[in-house]
Scaffold this motif. Structure first.
Motif, PDB file in Angstrom:
ATOM      1  N   ASP A  37      -5.223   5.035   8.471  1.00 53.94           N
ATOM      2  CA  ASP A  37      -3.089   4.311   8.945  1.00 53.94           C
ATOM      3  C   ASP A  37      -2.601   5.016   7.508  1.00 53.94           C
ATOM      4  O   ASP A  37      -3.027   5.852   6.691  1.00 53.94           O
ATOM      5  N   VAL A  38      -1.345   5.482   8.339  1.00 52.52           N
ATOM      6  CA  VAL A  38      -0.318   5.537   7.395  1.00 52.52           C
ATOM      7  C   VAL A  38       0.076   5.398   6.709  1.00 52.52           C
ATOM      8  O   VAL A  38       0.039   6.345   5.836  1.00 52.52           O
ATOM      9  N   THR A  39      -0.300   4.558   5.932  1.00 52.46           N
ATOM     10  CA  THR A  39      -0.066   3.355   4.668  1.00 52.46           C
ATOM     11  C   THR A  39      -0.646   4.198   2.973  1.00 52.46           C
ATOM     12  O   THR A  39      -1.147   4.161   2.676  1.00 52.46           O
ATOM     13  N   ILE A  40      -2.394   4.750   3.874  1.00 49.84           N
ATOM     14  CA  ILE A  40      -3.350   4.510   3.578  1.00 49.84           C
ATOM     15  C   ILE A  40      -3.243   5.928   3.705  1.00 49.84           C
ATOM     16  O   ILE A  40      -3.911   6.633   2.587  1.00 49.84           O
ATOM     17  N   GLN A  41      -3.340   7.053   4.026  1.00 49.01           N
ATOM     18  CA  GLN A  41      -2.515   8.136   4.458  1.00 49.01           C
ATOM     19  C   GLN A  41      -1.987   8.236   3.333  1.00 49.01           C
ATOM     20  O   GLN A  41      -1.589   9.727   2.205  1.00 49.01           O
ATOM     21  N   ALA A  42      -0.902   7.479   3.109  1.00 45.97           N
ATOM     22  CA  ALA A  42      -0.277   7.729   1.653  1.00 45.97           C
ATOM     23  C   ALA A  42      -0.090   7.817   0.430  1.00 45.97           C
ATOM     24  O   ALA A  42      -0.081   8.749  -0.432  1.00 45.97           O
ATOM     25  N   GLN A  43      -1.820   6.765   0.347  1.00 45.24           N
ATOM     26  CA  GLN A  43      -1.830   6.785  -0.578  1.00 45.24           C
ATOM     27  C   GLN A  43      -2.620   7.847  -0.899  1.00 45.24           C
ATOM     28  O   GLN A  43      -2.606   8.039  -2.228  1.00 45.24           O
ATOM     29  N   GLU A 102      -0.311   0.217  12.665  1.00 50.11           N
ATOM     30  CA  GLU A 102      -2.026   0.621  12.016  1.00 50.11           C
ATOM     31  C   GLU A 102      -3.131   0.446  12.562  1.00 50.11           C
ATOM     32  O   GLU A 102      -3.103  -0.958  13.728  1.00 50.11           O
ATOM     33  N   SER A 103      -4.763   0.823  12.728  1.00 46.33           N
ATOM     34  CA  SER A 103      -5.850   0.074  12.854  1.00 46.33           C
ATOM     35  C   SER A 103      -5.485  -1.379  13.011  1.00 46.33           C
ATOM     36  O   SER A 103      -5.402  -1.366  11.224  1.00 46.33           O
ATOM     37  N   LEU A 159       6.067   1.468   5.713  1.00 38.51           N
ATOM     38  CA  LEU A 159       5.822   2.475   6.621  1.00 38.51           C
ATOM     39  C   LEU A 159       6.645   3.718   7.464  1.00 38.51           C
ATOM     40  O   LEU A 159       6.037   4.727   7.501  1.00 38.51           O
ATOM     41  N   ALA A 188       6.165   6.297   4.823  1.00 36.43           N
ATOM     42  CA  ALA A 188       5.052   6.446   4.173  1.00 36.43           C
ATOM     43  C   ALA A 188       4.558   7.749   5.058  1.00 36.43           C
ATOM     44  O   ALA A 188       4.023   8.770   4.557  1.00 36.43           O
ATOM     45  N   ARG A 190       9.877   7.409  -2.175  1.00 38.79           N
ATOM     46  CA  ARG A 190       8.939   6.720  -1.661  1.00 38.79           C
ATOM     47  C   ARG A 190       8.045   5.596  -1.224  1.00 38.79           C
ATOM     48  O   ARG A 190       7.515   5.526  -2.851  1.00 38.79           O
ATOM     49  N   VAL A 219       5.114   3.354  -1.585  1.00 37.15           N
ATOM     50  CA  VAL A 219       3.252   3.595  -1.288  1.00 37.15           C
ATOM     51  C   VAL A 219       3.102   2.320  -1.542  1.00 37.15           C
ATOM     52  O   VAL A 219       2.948   1.542  -2.486  1.00 37.15           O
ATOM     53  N   LEU A 220       2.471   1.979  -0.112  1.00 39.28           N
ATOM     54  CA  LEU A 220       2.225   0.289  -0.208  1.00 39.28           C
ATOM     55  C   LEU A 220       0.516   0.193  -0.840  1.00 39.28           C
ATOM     56  O   LEU A 220      -0.174   1.105  -0.762  1.00 39.28           O
ATOM     57  N   ASP A 269      -5.501  -2.299   0.954  1.00 37.13           N
ATOM     58  CA  ASP A 269      -5.479  -2.297   2.309  1.00 37.13           C
ATOM     59  C   ASP A 269      -5.295  -3.335   3.611  1.00 37.13           C
ATOM     60  O   ASP A 269      -4.777  -4.159   3.056  1.00 37.13           O
ATOM     61  N   ARG A 277       0.741  -7.669   0.395  1.00 37.36           N
ATOM     62  CA  ARG A 277       1.340  -6.761   0.552  1.00 37.36           C
ATOM     63  C   ARG A 277       2.554  -5.943  -0.305  1.00 37.36           C
ATOM     64  O   ARG A 277       3.195  -4.432  -0.130  1.00 37.36           O
TER      65      ARG A 277
END
Lengths: 335, 309, 319
Positions: free
Chosen positions: A197-203, C48-49, C253, C256, C268, C270-271, C274, C290
């Motif tokens: 996912d986008v936010t995880i991708q950023a990490q 997101e998923s 979002l 990111a 930026r 960054v959260l 998960d 988060r």
């Protein structure tokens, strides 16, 4: 020249794969080099050969059906073009590490993360002389250290977790930790964040960037997403139908794209700020690699193509310093 | 459009051209299958054996030298003779030509095999579809009954059934079919279960396709490959099982030419009259081998995982 | 405000998930969402998923029944339609799925797939059927050459066009697009997006566009709803939401997304961590563990409602 000797250098590399329908001319004269500590991205669409280039270089493409037709590969000063299986495996184990799109496929669901990490550390140790090998305690310590290096929270506890108990982002971190076990000189990341996912991708992107800076290793990112590559890499290589069409610094590529394909690709991306009013698409479809177009492989889809483009393969020319383009427009004009 | 202006083109050729256009993709796939299949030696051996035995099934009565030997004639003066030019496989204890009986035994074996596998499919496939698509208690009932059947060794169960019903070819077929269907339920249930959640099935539901349509157009056509592979393998196994029943005297009864029964009687004459048991044994061996190799070869070409785009 | 084509109220879906031996837990996929689609607009649902956006699509298509809530389409309650009425609804709401390859039956020709809705609903056969199929394929820019091909012989973009052809064959009013371009290459995606834009105008369609790709939503949609863990956290006109997001989740979002440009913007967000599991949705505001801008205990205890704000925006945040 002041430039450092490249870590990985691929010269005029051509690869073919035989199939039921005929021989696919998958790669046609690829040139690619990575300096130590450099972050390079390869972008291109499905079937452009970006993945297979790298897999073939590190000996992960079975031959036959694949066959190296021409070219050479040098890694860290050694010619590994026709190196035997054992040598390649040694390099792949110790000096080049790879991470992939779907981390779950590369983790064994039956063993804990710690067990798999320790196995990797031990396997790398086996390549060293007896005296330098670690004992059990320091292997465990190394495993914890690797997990904290990839910023996994509570590394000691995560060692006892099974892969399915981790999220996609955490699994990718574990895979990166495994890749770091041998202190590789080159990390190859094949679509490392496509499944995330986008936010995880950023990490993960932040992590890779941070590792490159901290450990000084070179990284080769393969992605279909120009944004991902732009976020990590200093230099970007654009591939089309088995050829490198453009090779430039990230800045030059986005500010001053030269090749018509690169320009088309950039115009096709929808923008987050809504600045692209309508998306330009590249006419036509990717060519059949059994019978690729003569001359420039992009010419049937190129609005600027001339007679020369249909006849001769364009050489890769350095237009500006460090900015290579394989297009007749920039080398003697279009006939 | 241009047909009217070009009278020389016969309508027959036109129809052929249209047919080829419609089926171009299918023809290409078939060629690919044939190519892949023919590159595997074991697949070709399997196909060869199966074709040979099918030929014997169809042509048997016309090519055997002594057709009457399969119906209980007695020629005691030439009993238990070794293989010779007149009797290729020798003769048995009543002077019947073993070659004739082995060839005609092919018919019996294939009949049993085909009927057993067909009944198993007719029972198993619909039950598997119902179980896979329905879910809930219906699925539980079907699958648990299937489990019960699968937990008892097939041959032992069919033996028990024949023992109760009495020996005979029909009872043997009935018993074997009764233990054979659960395998198909298992196969089709798991296949249907995974197909059910495929997006193309969802897409069909979204355009309003009803259950019958989904089953016959979307689920079943995608089950054909595993059914064909399992069917081929099972033909061999069913023939072997039928011979086993014949061997212990519960299957076909003499003078019916059945391989298992022939081996069983021939056993009494071993080792001096070796040819009596050996040739029916070889026939069983080659049949089962042929169907297994064919099944393996079919799996290699039909399994989508090994097929490229 | 024009009347809503589709209005969804309190739509909720729970799944029972097997957790260990004989233990069942409830996963909350969609948690009481309100949504109104206006006729002729393109509404983007992003998340997101695990955010539940695809579950929403499957409920609207009546492929999945809601645990609670109502759905009203053109003034008619469609939540529990059956039989003939459901068939009429299917003519009006159609869907295009993410993976064009998996959404075409591999054993059937393109002709079969596109003809299926026409056979079921219009009872077309023979030449009439063939003509209509060719006509529909024409609309999506495919020639009659494709009629007797099989899905594996087509490229991803061509397959997606076939799926779109099947979806528009019955002249639906509402087209649900569930990540229609995420399996496609950039240049093919550009073709399909432009084509979808054009198609909407030509056939007078309304889109519910579900995607995780914010740039694509920005490009195609008029309004956007951002989902997090089964709830809509922010809604509004695309241009407004994207240029000045109100909800901290929307902000992170958007921040990111790696941009295809030389310089990535500074600052930026960054959260960390998960997305929580839908089986253990955090109390109060689902985003609070988060959230970089959490204001205090109220975020942990009280679920923020989706309040209207100026310019037709709605935000669910205590800020």
């Amino acid at each position: 020249m002041a430039e450092p000797a490249p870590l990985l250098e691929i010269r005029d590399y051509s690869l073919s794969i035989s199939t039921f329908d005929g021989v696919l001319k998958v790669l046609d004269g690829i040139n690619l080099s990575i300096a130590p500590g450099e972050a390079v991205g390869i972008v291109g669409e499905t079937g452009c050969g970006k993945s297979i280039t790298v897999k073939s270089v590190v000996g992960l493409v079975p031959s036959p059906p694949a066959r190296v037709e021409a070219g050479s590969v040098r890694f860290d000063g050694r010619d590994i073009t026709s190196a035997d299986e054992a040598t390649i495996r040694r390099i792949r184990g110790q000096e080049i590490a790879m991470i992939f799109q779907d981390p779950m496929t590369y983790l064994n669901p039956l063993f804990t993360v710690g067990r798999q990490l320790r196995d990797v550390i031990q396997a790398k140790d086996r390549l060293k002389p007896q005296s330098e090998r670690r004992d059990k305690r320091s292997i465990q310590a190394k495993a914890v250290e690797l997990l904290s290096q990839v910023h996994l929270p509570n590394p000691e506890r995560q060692l006892d977790a099974y892969p399915h108990q981790l999220s996609g982002g955490m699994r990718q971190r574990v895979l990166i930790a495994m890749a770091l076990a041998g202190a590789p000189k080159l990390l190859i990341a094949d679509e490392p964040t496509t499944a995330l996912d986008v936010t995880i991708q950023a990490q993960i992107l932040d992590l890779v960037k941070d590792l490159v800076e901290r450990l000084g290793m070179a990284v080769l990112v393969i992605s279909h997403d120009l944004g991902v590559v732009a976020a990590i890499c200093q230099r970007i290589v654009v591939m089309y139908a088995g050829t490198v069409v453009e090779d430039a610094t990230t800045e030059a590529l986005f500010e001053n794209p030269k090749h018509p394909y690169t320009r088309g690709l950039l115009a096709a991306i929808p923008r987050l700020d809504g600045s692209a009013d309508s998306l330009a698409s590249i006419a036509g479809t990717i060519p059949n690699l059994i019978d690729p177009p003569r001359g420039c492989r992009f010419h049937p889809r190129c609005a600027e193509a001339g007679e020369t483009c249909r006849q001769a393969k364009p050489p890769s020319l350095e237009g500006a310093p460090g900015h290579w383009v394989a297009c007749h427009i920039y080398g003697g004009g279009v006939g | 459009m241009s047909a009217a202006s070009h009278p020389p083109v016969s309508p027959w050729r036109q129809a052929l051209a249209a047919w080829r256009l419609r089926h171009h993709s299918k023809l290409r796939t078939m060629r690919l299958y044939a190519f892949t299949f023919s590159r595997s030696l074991s697949s070709m051996i399997g196909l060869g054996l199966v074709l040979l035995f099918f030929f014997l099934v169809l042509a048997g009565p016309w090519i055997v030298p002594y057709p009457e030997d399969a119906t209980g004639s007695v020629n005691l003066d030439i009993k238990l003779q070794p293989p010779s030019a007149e009797h290729w496989f020798g003769t048995d204890e009543v002077g019947n030509d073993i070659y004739t009986r082995v060839v005609l035994g092919t018919q019996v074996s294939f009949q049993i095999g085909l009927i057993v596998v067909s009944i198993a499919m007719i029972l198993g496939i619909p039950l598997g579809i119902i179980a896979g698509l329905s879910g809930g208690w219906l699925r539980e009932v079907i699958m648990r009954v299937t489990d019960v059947f699968l937990s008892v060794p097939g041959l032992v169960l069919s033996l028990a059934i024949v023992a109760v019903l009495g020996p005979g070819i029909l009872n043997a077929i009935f018993a074997l079919a009764l233990v054979w269907w659960p395998g198909y339920v298992r196969l089709i249930e798991s296949k249907a279960l995974s197909l059910k959640s495929e997006p193309f099935v969802d897409a069909a539901r979204a355009v309003g396709a009803g259950m019958p349509r989904i089953i016959f157009f979307h689920i079943l056509p995608n089950c054909v490959s595993p059914i064909v592979v399992k069917g081929s393998m099972d033909m061999g196994l069913a023939i072997l099982a039928a011979a086993s029943l014949g061997f212990i005297g519960l299957g076909a009864q003499p003078p019916h030419p059945e391989w298992g029964a022939m081996i069983s009687i021939g056993r009494n004459y071993l080792p001096d009259f070796w040819w009596y048991s050996t040739f029916p044994g070889i026939a069983i061996y080659l049949t089962v081998l042929g169907f297994n190799l064919l099944g393996d070869g079919l799996r290699d070409i039909l399994d989508p995982k090994t097929r490229s785009r | 405000m024009s009347a809503a084509l589709l209005e969804v109220r309190g739509l909720t879906r729970h799944f029972r998930v097997r957790d260990g031996f004989r233990q069942h837990r409830t996963a909350v996929a969609v948690d009481g969402i309100d949504l109104a689609l206006r006729a002729g607009e393109a509404y983007g649902l992003v998340g997101e998923s695990g955010s539940g956006k695809s579950t929403v699509a499957r409920m609207i298509l009546r492929l999945l029944s809601p645990t609670a809530g109502t759905m009203v389409f053109r003034g008619q309650d469609i939540t529990a339609l059956q039989g003939e009425a459901l068939m009429r609804l299917r003519e009006n709401i159609q869907i295009v799925f993410q993976d064009p390859h998996a959404s075409l039956n591999p054993r059937k020709t393109i002709f079969f797939s596109v003809a299926e809705p026409l056979v079921i609903h219009r009872g077309l056969r023979g030449t009439a059927l063939q003509n209509r199929v060719e006509e529909v394929l024409e609309i999506v820019g495919l020639s009659g050459n494709f009629l007797y091909r099989y899905p594996h012989e087509l490229s991803g973009g061509q397959k997606q066009r076939v799926c779109i052809a099947r979806a528009v064959a019955l002249d639906p009013k509402l087209l649900v697009l569930d990540e229609p371009t995420s399996a496609l290459d950039v240049s093919v995606q550009a073709q399909v997006l432009e084509f979808l834009r054009d198609l909407k105008a030509r056939l007078d369609l309304t889109y519910l566009f579900i995607s995780h790709d914010l740039s694509v939503v920005r490009h195609l949609c008029d309004r956007v709803g951002v989902m997090y863990l089964g709830r809509i956290v922010e809604e509004g006109a695309v241009a407004k939401v994207f240029s000045a997001p109100d909800h901290p989740y929307t902000q992170s979002l958007l921040s990111a997304v790696p941009l295809p440009q030389a310089k990535q913007p500074a600052g930026r967000i960054v959260l960390s961590g998960d997305v929580p599991s839908p089986m253990a949705v955090p109390s109060g505001c689902a985003f609070h563990p988060r959230c970089p801008r959490k204001i205090g205990a109220v975020c942990e205890t009280e679920r923020p409602s989706l309040d209207s704000r100026p310019q037709g925006r709605r935000v669910a945040c205590h800020l």
